[in-house]
Design an enzyme around this catalytic site. Structure first.
Site, short mmCIF file in Angstrom:
data_model
loop_
_atom_site.label_atom_id
_atom_site.label_comp_id
_atom_site.label_asym_id
_atom_site.label_seq_id
_atom_site.Cartn_x
_atom_site.Cartn_y
_atom_site.Cartn_z
N GLY A 47 45.80 -71.01 50.98
CA GLY A 47 45.78 -69.90 49.71
C GLY A 47 44.39 -69.62 49.37
O GLY A 47 43.68 -70.74 49.22
N GLN A 52 37.87 -67.10 43.81
CA GLN A 52 37.38 -68.09 44.55
C GLN A 52 36.04 -67.30 45.51
O GLN A 52 35.34 -68.12 45.90
CB GLN A 52 37.98 -68.74 45.45
CG GLN A 52 39.10 -69.43 44.40
CD GLN A 52 39.91 -70.45 45.63
OE1 GLN A 52 41.20 -69.84 45.67
NE2 GLN A 52 39.75 -71.64 45.92
N CYS A 95 41.81 -77.95 47.56
CA CYS A 95 41.22 -76.86 47.17
C CYS A 95 40.19 -76.25 47.96
O CYS A 95 39.30 -77.22 48.01
CB CYS A 95 40.98 -76.77 45.71
SG CYS A 95 40.44 -75.08 45.20
N LEU A 96 39.93 -75.14 48.24
CA LEU A 96 38.87 -74.52 49.11
C LEU A 96 37.49 -74.61 48.32
O LEU A 96 36.57 -74.71 48.60
CB LEU A 96 39.00 -73.33 49.74
CG LEU A 96 40.09 -73.37 50.78
CD1 LEU A 96 40.20 -71.89 51.27
CD2 LEU A 96 39.73 -74.34 52.15
N HIS A 137 49.23 -73.25 41.96
CA HIS A 137 47.76 -73.79 42.16
C HIS A 137 47.14 -72.34 42.18
O HIS A 137 46.05 -72.53 41.38
CB HIS A 137 47.98 -74.42 43.44
CG HIS A 137 46.35 -74.89 43.87
ND1 HIS A 137 45.99 -76.05 43.91
CD2 HIS A 137 45.22 -73.92 44.09
CE1 HIS A 137 44.66 -76.13 44.50
NE2 HIS A 137 44.37 -74.79 44.42
N GLU A 138 47.38 -71.59 42.94
CA GLU A 138 46.47 -70.09 42.91
C GLU A 138 46.68 -69.40 41.54
O GLU A 138 45.74 -68.91 41.40
CB GLU A 138 47.12 -69.22 43.99
CG GLU A 138 46.94 -69.78 45.69
CD GLU A 138 45.75 -70.43 45.85
OE1 GLU A 138 44.71 -69.78 45.33
OE2 GLU A 138 45.61 -71.40 46.67
N HIS A 141 44.31 -70.50 39.47
CA HIS A 141 42.68 -70.24 39.32
C HIS A 141 42.47 -68.93 38.57
O HIS A 141 41.53 -68.46 38.24
CB HIS A 141 42.64 -69.69 40.77
CG HIS A 141 42.08 -70.90 41.67
ND1 HIS A 141 41.05 -71.65 41.60
CD2 HIS A 141 42.82 -71.47 42.82
CE1 HIS A 141 41.10 -72.55 42.56
NE2 HIS A 141 41.94 -72.42 43.26
NI NI Z 1 42.36 -73.90 45.09
#
Ligand code: NI
Length: 172
Positions: A47, A52, A95-96, A137-138, A141
């Site tokens: 995701g 991000q 998380c990226l 989670h997304e 963000h």
């Molecule tokens: Ni993330």
């Protein structure tokens, strides 16, 4: 399509609250979603929120199919949670924007969401399992929240130190 750079903590843009997409989903938004998806697959991750890659718009891409040969991309524009289950569940998240760090986060087990898809069509659906974890989670963000913010201050600060140290080594 183009690969974009994924911002990592503690980049200040990750703390920004993303703006809603206004006036419907355009080709420009679709081009952004295409780039986001390519960047997410390359990372690889399941995701990615637009913030991000430094674009604070309420757009998310996701693919939780975990099959490289059968991709199932999903796109969420202006997503909203319209219902959350009382039951909570704990999952180990990553998380990226927080590479190499994983920890348990407790969230509602199921949620109902409403959003615009890639073509701008309104969709309502219920999410459970990994889908429910990932969308929550997304969507965090979009509010400037990363999963570390759900952990203790000690764990959060230690994780940010590790990410910064790894980046310094990478930059050598
Ligand atoms: Ni993330």
């Amino acid at each position: 399509m183009a690969l974009r750079t994924i911002l990592t903590v503690p980049h200040p843009v990750l703390k920004q609250v993303s703006r809603p997409v206004e006036g419907g989903v355009t080709d420009e938004h679709r081009a952004l979603m295409d780039d986001m998806l390519e960047t997410m697959y390359e990372a690889p991750g399941v995701g990615l929120a637009a913030v991000q890659i430094g674009v604070p718009l309420r757009i998310i891409v996701m693919d939780i199919s975990a099959k490289e040969d059968e991709r199932e991309p999903r796109y969420f524009v202006n997503p909203e949670i319209t219902w959350k289950s009382d039951e909570l569940k704990s999952w180990e998240e990553g998380c990226l924007s927080v590479p190499e760090i994983y920890d348990d986060v407790e969230r509602p087990d199921r949620v109902k969401i409403r959003y615009l898809d890639y073509n701008g069509k309104e969709v309502e659906e219920e999410a459970d399992g990994l889908f429910a974890v990932c969308i929550q989670h997304e969507m965090d963000h979009l509010e400037g929240i990363v999963f570390l913010d759900h952990l203790s201050r000690l764990k959060r600060e230690s994780a940010i130190r590790k990410v910064k140290k790894a980046q310094r080594i990478e930059a050598l």
